[in-house]
Design an enzyme around this catalytic site. Sequence first.
Site, short mmCIF file in Angstrom:
data_model
loop_
_atom_site.label_atom_id
_atom_site.label_comp_id
_atom_site.label_asym_id
_atom_site.label_seq_id
_atom_site.Cartn_x
_atom_site.Cartn_y
_atom_site.Cartn_z
N GLN A 10 0.85 -1.18 0.00
CA GLN A 10 0.00 0.00 0.00
C GLN A 10 0.89 1.23 0.00
OE1 GLN A 10 -2.34 1.40 3.50
NE2 GLN A 10 -4.09 1.02 2.14
N CYS A 40 -6.74 7.53 4.27
CA CYS A 40 -6.10 7.87 5.55
C CYS A 40 -6.48 9.28 6.00
CB CYS A 40 -4.58 7.77 5.42
SG CYS A 40 -3.73 8.14 6.96
N LYS A 81 -8.17 2.35 -1.75
CA LYS A 81 -9.03 2.42 -0.57
C LYS A 81 -9.56 3.85 -0.50
CE LYS A 81 -9.01 2.60 4.43
NZ LYS A 81 -8.17 2.76 5.59
N HIS A 115 -13.92 2.35 2.95
CA HIS A 115 -14.02 2.55 4.39
C HIS A 115 -15.29 3.37 4.56
CE1 HIS A 115 -11.93 3.52 8.39
NE2 HIS A 115 -13.20 3.85 8.49
#
Length: 132
Positions: A10, A40, A81, A115
Amino acid sequence: RPEDKPLFVQFAATDPDVFASACAEARAMGADGADLNIGCPQRRAREGVYGSWMQEDWNLCAALIAAARARCPDEFAITAKIRVQYGACDQPSTENTVAFAKRLEAAGASLIALHARVRGSPERRRDGAADL
């Protein structure tokens, strides 16, 4: 170790050429895929304008995926992600989230991981229930 397969790495990235080179190097070292972290919410990510702090720049996110896809064969997975996208009045938007995922898919993403929370703030990134 050969038994550690599939192996994904990642990356946090903001430069398409650098991300593509990192993916190609990971592939040369035996990785099966690379993930672009657009999820993030941490303070460090905010300072570097990566992770969830670059999710408003769909063009950049798509360019990162496209550059990596152009550099790596299809059997090397390029994934991302993401977090739930905002819509009107800074409310979670299923429509915008799906549109963003489709944009990344069109750029060459093999898989999108969601997420299921909005970014929030660095201090409150885990507040609230997941919103699907």
